[in-house]
Design an enzyme around this catalytic site. Structure first.
Site, short mmCIF file in Angstrom:
data_model
loop_
_atom_site.label_atom_id
_atom_site.label_comp_id
_atom_site.label_asym_id
_atom_site.label_seq_id
_atom_site.Cartn_x
_atom_site.Cartn_y
_atom_site.Cartn_z
N SER A 1 0.86 -1.18 0.00
CA SER A 1 0.00 0.00 0.00
C SER A 1 0.90 1.22 0.00
O SER A 1 2.05 1.16 0.46
CB SER A 1 -0.91 0.01 1.23
N TYR B 1 -3.00 -0.58 10.59
CA TYR B 1 -2.87 -0.94 9.17
C TYR B 1 -1.53 -0.45 8.62
O TYR B 1 -0.82 -1.19 7.93
CB TYR B 1 -4.02 -0.33 8.38
#
Length: 235
Positions: free
Chosen positions: A137, A150
């Protein structure tokens, strides 16, 4: 360019979103796809389209990770590609993140990548070839409010893949990491296809095309890292 025809590709988190788009695109390029997910019904429908194999497994379970590779070898006799796409997330202030949620995120995003790579690397070494693609990501490169769990998992996944890249390159094995920005999927309990997301998010197919790009690079070319974000995101 590397021809993907008859290449055997394991794709985790394949039941929907990015994983599904990757599985469909690789099948379209002639690869033999092993789609991995915990969702049996969605995998069954996908497998009809890819004409490949589906494996119901939890990537964070050591036995399941080995089983995925064993089933791939049983069906096709080899493994050429591993796409580590399975991922989960939740977003909250650090003091509101409980330990169970932290563990769930790290188990899927980091431990799952670790276990699949650990299971497949010996086979790649034996054949002196193979390509691992990690779907990380853009938050593996930056931080944001509500992103402690996250973001930390994606930083860890990125470090794992970067280290593995150095360990296996001399064996003819490539490791590529893709860093997508916002993608219009079911991630974080959202429903894709909204008018707003159409303007501001990547599509799953965009990430799939990035995977194809790194996999089809000529054999002597290694694309270590590829950042991918929509035009509307300003960093």
């Amino acid at each position: 360019m590397t021809d993907l025809t008859n290449q055997v590709a394991i794709v985790t988190g394949a039941s929907r979103g990015i994983g599904r788009a990757v599985a469909l695109l690789l099948a379209l390029q002639g690869a033999k796809v092993v789609a991995v997910s915990r969702s049996q019904d969605e995998l069954a429908e996908l497998t009809l389209k890819t004409k490949g194999v589906s494996v119901i497994a939890d990537v964070a379970d050591d036995d399941d990770a080995r089983y995925v590779v064993e089933e791939t070898l049983r069906h096709f006799g080899r493994v050429d590609i591993l796409v580590c796409n399975a991922g989960v997330g939740s977003f909250n202030l650090l003091e509101q993140v409980n330990a169970a949620e932290w563990d769930r995120i790290f188990n899927t995003n980091v431990k799952g990548t670790f276990l699949l790579c650990k299971a497949v690397v010996p086979h790649f070494k034996a054949q002196q070839s193979g390509h691992i693609v990690g779907i990380a990501s853009d938050v593996a490169k930056r931080t944001f409010v509500h992103g402690s769990a996250y973001g930390a998992s994606k930083f860890a996944q990125d470090a794992l893949l970067a280290t593995l890249r150095k360990e296996v390159r001399r064996h003819g094995i490539k490791v590529s990491t893709i860093y997508p920005g916002l993608v219009d999927t079911y991630f974080n309990d959202t429903t894709p296809g909204s008018a707003e997301a159409e303007k501001t998010h990547l599509r799953p197919g965009d990430v799939a095309q990035a995977v194809r790009y790194v996999l089809e690079a000529p054999p002597h070319v290694v694309i270590d890292e590829l950042m991918l974000h929509p035009l509307t995101q300003d960093y």
